[in-house]
Design an enzyme around this catalytic site. Structure first.
Site, PDB file in Angstrom:
ATOM      1  N   ASP A 412      19.294 152.538  31.175  1.00  0.00           N
ATOM      2  CA  ASP A 412      19.535 153.688  30.307  1.00  0.00           C
ATOM      3  C   ASP A 412      19.756 154.848  31.267  1.00  0.00           C
ATOM      4  OD1 ASP A 412      19.488 155.921  28.752  1.00  0.00           O
ATOM      5  OD2 ASP A 412      17.612 155.476  27.716  1.00  0.00           O
ATOM      6  N   ASN A 414      21.168 157.697  30.564  1.00  0.00           N
ATOM      7  CA  ASN A 414      21.214 158.995  29.891  1.00  0.00           C
ATOM      8  C   ASN A 414      22.434 159.794  30.327  1.00  0.00           C
ATOM      9  OD1 ASN A 414      19.069 159.400  27.946  1.00  0.00           O
ATOM     10  ND2 ASN A 414      17.656 159.113  29.651  1.00  0.00           N
TER      11      ASN A 414
END
Length: 557
Positions: A412, A414
């Protein structure tokens, strides 16, 4: 959850009339508010085509009902229906999630539709002068009465439990990208990447559109493990795994099904008491023991690397070192059974076939694009070091014709596909003056993270030594994170070329299902996380078998 600053309509509702001269000069009229008065008994259907309206004033009329078509005015933030004769409200009113104010004073309402609970951005709900039940009136009188009433309505939304069994989302499609290479020995395995949304982050403040019972971990974890098990991946990379849940839930459930795992919490855990440490989230990697053997495991703490490599950079100390994100990596040896299953022929020779699986969760804040990029550089640098050391220590038995240990990177990040982070990973490097660095002074410290060695900066560019490709390319997944405020791609599976190829991926959740069910964000009673899982089948190209009369003999298929 976070709300944009809301400015209520001016109660004076001043207006100007355009002159003929202004009209002749091409001036455009703009009106976002509409008031209808005069003891009106019914509303024209043409009203519902004015979808540009942000405020609608319908007070002091003789309306006895409101058509469900009012939900077509999806831009309304202010709706005043006070001082009418309304006896019931349409359930569709709950789909007008942009509303900040809803005035229903002095009508004839005895009940409210539970669907009103979906108006999670509503700041004012006025209900004076209605013959409502005492429990509703009591909630209205409490401090923060509007919020409490909306929570009550959402948590008791009529029919939600029934819909869970009858309106499940359609299965995600399995998308074939290419056929396996039939000309050489290969090993096939599957990889899952999934941010499961840690319990402490699953709050009504962040996800006001989701009932509290559907945010509860004991409810969500059942659907999460069901999704994980339904994919039956050979390798599973999870982010936002709570420490206690890793040991008491995920590891227990997955060990029963033939997996082993490795987990590390975020760096803050080292400074906490044992009780507090249980609730720190981190990253986990699971793998099927029938297909892989664990050789090494590693934790990469970004704040420790920032401290050790700051080189006097205030940005490194003040921005990167203060974030406690981590990454984990496991070096796995493919069991001969996996190679035999995939190639259709027994694996000859004594060489080992290794693969490194890495998993990370980068800082979340969009204002810290520089931190995400530096964290990614740190992680790739450490991953490269792990691979290089393993290759050197086992070089007599692990390096085939492809020259190095292949990498699978799940994360992840982001970061969106047009970010410096994804540019760095997918193109092999990034300029030191990239806009994501925000003109902060990182230059000297960044050279330490070049995967081509210290001071490996070439023409103002920090590079890494991998050839990475994303398993999900060309818009195969329109979003991996789906909330009311944000919908985009921030989760990834990367793999190193030329050793690895993507054969197939699990496609996106049906967008029409989301729209038809008015799902403005996740989690939702039917979707346990705000992220969608990624799942890919990969093909590892293996060294050719020993030569016979100068000819390579590929395994039989």
């Amino acid at each position: 959850m976070p709300k944009e600053k809301y400015e209520p309509p001016d109660p004076r509702r001043m207006y100007t009339i355009m002159s003929s001269e202004e009209a002749a000069n091409g001036k455009k009229s703009h009106w976002a508010e509409l008031e209808i008065s005069g003891k009106v008994r019914s509303l024209s259907s043409s009203l519902w085509s004015l979808t540009h309206l942000t405020a609608l004033h319908l007070s002091d009329n003789s309306l006895s009902c409101i058509p469900s078509d009012i939900a077509k005015l999806h831009n309304l933030v202010y709706l005043d229906l006070s001082h009418n004769q309304i006896q019931s409200l349409p359930a569709e009113l709950g789909n007008m999630v942009s509303l900040r104010e809803l005035h229903l004073n002095y009508n004839q309402l005895r009940v409210l539709p539970f669907e009103l609970g979906k108006l999670f951005q509503l700041q004012t709900l006025s209900l004076k002068g209605n013959p409502l039940t005492q429990d509703i009136l009591n909630l209205c009188l409490e401090p923060d009465g509007t919020r409490r009433l909306l929570n009550y309505l959402l948590d008791n939304l009529s029919g939600t439990a029934k819909r869970i069994s009858t309106e499940q989302p359609p299965p995600r499609s399995w998308i074939m990208l290419q056929e396996p290479d039939r000309t050489r020995p290969t090993a096939l395995f599957s990889v899952m990447c999934y941010n499961v949304l840690c319990d402490k982050y699953a709050t009504r403040q962040l996800y006001g559109y989701c009932p509290s019972w559907a945010l509860n971990w004991d409810y969500r974890k059942k659907a999460i493990i069901q999704e994980i098990l339904s994919c039956n991946a050979d390798i599973i990379s999870l982010q936002e795994v709570e420490t206690e849940q890793y040991y008491s839930f995920f590891l227990v459930e997955l060990k029963e099904r033939g997996y082993n795992g490795f987990f590390s919490p975020k760096s803050r855990a080292r400074t906490m008491s044992e009780q507090e440490r249980k609730h720190v989230d981190g990253c986990a990697i699971f793998f099927k023991t029938e297909k892989f053997t664990l050789v090494q495991k590693h934790t990469v703490e970004f704040n420790q690397l920032a401290m050790a490599n700051s080189e006097g950079s205030e940005a490194m100390l003040n921005r990167v070192m203060t974030k406690d994100n981590i990454g984990v990596a496991v070096l796995l040896e493919l069991r001969k059974e996996l190679i035999e299953m995939s190639s259709g022929k027994p694996h000859l020779g004594t060489e080992k076939q290794l693969i490194l699986v890495a998993n990370a969760h980068m800082h979340w804040d969009p204002e810290y694009s520089d931190v995400k990029l530096v964290q990614t550089m740190m992680f790739l640098s450490e991953v490269k070091n792990i691979i290089d050391k393993a290759s050197r220590s086992l070089k007599s038995s692990v390096l085939g014709e492809c020259g190095t240990i292949p990498l699978v990177l799940c994360a992840d990040l982001n970061s969106l596909p047009d970010s410096g982070v994804v540019e760095y990973l997918s193109t092999g490097g990034v300029e030191t003056n990239h806009k994501d660095f925000k003109e902060l002074r990182y230059n000297e410290s960044l050279t330490n993270f070049s995967c081509n060695g210290k001071n490996g900066m070439t023409n103002g560019r920090i590079t890494h030594g991998f050839k990475l490709k994303s398993a999900y390319e060309n818009g195969l997944m329109p979003y991996t994170n789906y909330t009311f405020d944000f919908k985009g791609i921030i989760d990834y599976i990367f793999y190193s070329k030329p050793q690895l190829n993507t054969l197939a991926i699990l496609g996106p959740l049906d967008h029409h299902w989301l729209v038809e069910n008015n799902i403005s964000g996740c989690p939702h009673p039917l979707i346990p996380s705000d992220h969608f899982s990624l799942f890919a089948q990969l093909e590892l190209l293996l060294p050719f078998l020993p030569q016979v009369n100068g000819i390579h003999l590929p395994g039989r298929r």
